[in-house]
Design a protein around this motif. Structure first.
Motif, PDB file in Angstrom:
ATOM      1  N   THR A   1       0.826  -1.205   0.000  1.00 55.61           N
ATOM      2  CA  THR A   1       0.000   0.000   0.000  1.00 55.61           C
ATOM      3  C   THR A   1       0.865   1.262   0.000  1.00 55.61           C
ATOM      4  OG1 THR A   1      -1.756  -1.155   1.196  1.00 55.61           O
ATOM      5  CG2 THR A   1      -1.816   1.254   1.216  1.00 55.61           C
ATOM      6  N   GLY A   2       1.905   1.254   0.829  1.00 52.15           N
ATOM      7  CA  GLY A   2       2.791   2.410   0.908  1.00 52.15           C
ATOM      8  C   GLY A   2       3.538   2.642  -0.395  1.00 52.15           C
TER       9      GLY A   2
ATOM     10  N   THR B   1       2.586   1.702  -3.358  1.00 52.03           N
ATOM     11  CA  THR B   1       1.592   2.168  -4.331  1.00 52.03           C
ATOM     12  C   THR B   1       1.383   3.670  -4.197  1.00 52.03           C
ATOM     13  OG1 THR B   1       0.445   0.042  -4.262  1.00 52.03           O
ATOM     14  CG2 THR B   1      -0.793   1.920  -5.119  1.00 52.03           C
ATOM     15  N   SER B   2       1.245   4.120  -2.963  1.00 52.69           N
ATOM     16  CA  SER B   2       1.037   5.547  -2.710  1.00 52.69           C
ATOM     17  C   SER B   2       2.230   6.374  -3.182  1.00 52.69           C
ATOM     18  CB  SER B   2       0.789   5.774  -1.214  1.00 52.69           C
ATOM     19  OG  SER B   2       0.661   7.155  -0.933  1.00 52.69           O
TER      20      SER B   2
ATOM     21  N   ASN C   1       2.410   6.762  -6.964  1.00 53.40           N
ATOM     22  CA  ASN C   1       1.447   7.766  -7.411  1.00 53.40           C
ATOM     23  C   ASN C   1       1.915   9.174  -7.057  1.00 53.40           C
ATOM     24  OD1 ASN C   1      -0.394   5.948  -8.564  1.00 53.40           O
ATOM     25  ND2 ASN C   1      -1.341   5.534  -6.588  1.00 53.40           N
ATOM     26  N   GLN C   2       2.528   9.336  -5.876  1.00 53.97           N
ATOM     27  CA  GLN C   2       3.032  10.646  -5.481  1.00 53.97           C
ATOM     28  C   GLN C   2       4.153  11.114  -6.401  1.00 53.97           C
ATOM     29  OE1 GLN C   2       4.054  11.147  -1.326  1.00 53.97           O
ATOM     30  NE2 GLN C   2       2.297   9.932  -0.651  1.00 53.97           N
TER      31      GLN C   2
ATOM     32  N   SER D   1      -3.451   6.004 -12.267  1.00 53.94           N
ATOM     33  CA  SER D   1      -2.830   5.755 -10.965  1.00 53.94           C
ATOM     34  C   SER D   1      -2.624   4.267 -10.717  1.00 53.94           C
ATOM     35  CB  SER D   1      -3.715   6.343  -9.858  1.00 53.94           C
ATOM     36  OG  SER D   1      -3.876   7.738 -10.026  1.00 53.94           O
TER      37      SER D   1
ATOM     38  N   THR E   1      -2.711   0.796  -8.584  1.00 52.01           N
ATOM     39  CA  THR E   1      -3.517   0.110  -7.586  1.00 52.01           C
ATOM     40  C   THR E   1      -2.616  -0.874  -6.855  1.00 52.01           C
ATOM     41  OG1 THR E   1      -4.153  -1.719  -9.053  1.00 52.01           O
ATOM     42  CG2 THR E   1      -5.524   0.274  -9.103  1.00 52.01           C
ATOM     43  N   THR E   2      -3.062  -1.346  -5.703  1.00 51.98           N
ATOM     44  CA  THR E   2      -2.237  -2.305  -4.958  1.00 51.98           C
ATOM     45  C   THR E   2      -2.056  -3.597  -5.740  1.00 51.98           C
ATOM     46  OG1 THR E   2      -4.243  -3.043  -3.799  1.00 51.98           O
ATOM     47  CG2 THR E   2      -2.877  -1.392  -2.690  1.00 51.98           C
TER      48      THR E   2
ATOM     49  N   THR F   1       0.711  -3.039  -8.190  1.00 45.24           N
ATOM     50  CA  THR F   1       1.988  -2.995  -7.475  1.00 45.24           C
ATOM     51  C   THR F   1       2.438  -4.398  -7.077  1.00 45.24           C
ATOM     52  OG1 THR F   1       1.433  -0.805  -6.612  1.00 45.24           O
ATOM     53  CG2 THR F   1       3.216  -1.988  -5.510  1.00 45.24           C
TER      54      THR F   1
END
Length: 221
Positions: A187-188, A190-191, A194-195, A205, A207-208, A211
């Protein structure tokens, strides 16, 4: 907004530690950017005689992953290095040399012609040697390759797999950097992808699930 990635090079570790030569390169790039953000900076500390440039490859991979433009402070110091020039020509990314703003893929291709000609001569000699070996009855190629040919392996499937693997390798050093910052969960990661504006495999974007597939691909090589 156009994004930029810079590539700086110094010849010795002493120059890298002292900043000798780096400040002028950074100043030239900052002047060109005129306040626009820099996505990443890649610094190479190596002799100009060496052809392996991992930081250059990381910079090019970042550009491919994010759609950024590569910024080089001084092309003139690198213009005699065929490996560098061919990397720029064949990388599939846009680049700007601050000291030679009119330089383009055609320009660096011309600069690399002599070295490329020598490489083609070596290739021709190798092919002639292989042809002579085949004429003597030496079997070329591995049994595995012959079996794959006999089974009619789908070239399109192989091409898609190779493209996906190349894309994963372009993103790998970004993931390595994210993990080095302590972000290890799917999750991290993935974030963070996107960042950092890294496009997902089909755009948009991450998605988990995407990833997870990327991490599995990198884990299996």
């Amino acid at each position: 907004m156009q994004r930029f990635v810079s590539y700086l090079r110094v010849s010795t570790k002493k120059q890298g530690d002292s900043g000798l030569g780096l400040e002028a390169q950074r100043a030239a790039i900052e002047q060109y950017l005129a306040g626009r953000p820099l996505l990443a900076e890649h610094l190479e500390v190596e002799s100009g005689k060496r052809n392996d440039r991992p930081q250059l490859q990381h910079a090019l991979a970042t550009c491919r992953a994010t759609g950024a433009t590569l910024l080089i402070a001084r092309l003139d110091r690198l213009a005699r290095n065929a490996a560098f020039l061919l990397s720029l020509r064949d990388a599939g990314v846009e680049f700007i040399a601050v000291d030679q703003p009119n330089a383009n893929r055609l320009t660096v291709g011309i600069l690399a012609l002599i070295a490329e000609d020598e490489a083609e001569k070596i290739s021709a000699r190798t092919k002639a040697a292989l042809a002579a070996a085949k004429a003597r009855g030496v079997q070329l190629g591995s049994p595995g390759n012959l079996r794959n040919h006999a089974l009619g392996t789908s070239h399109s499937a192989v091409a898609r797999s190779q493209a996906a693997q190349a894309r994963a390798l372009d993103i790998k050093h970004i993931i390595d950097d994210v993990r080095a910052q302590g972000v290890t969960s799917t999750t991290g990661i993935t974030s963070m992808l996107n960042q950092r504006s890294v496009p997902a495999p089909r755009g948009g974007s991450w998605t988990t699930t995407q990833t997870q597939r990327l991490l599995r691909r990198l884990a299996t090589g």
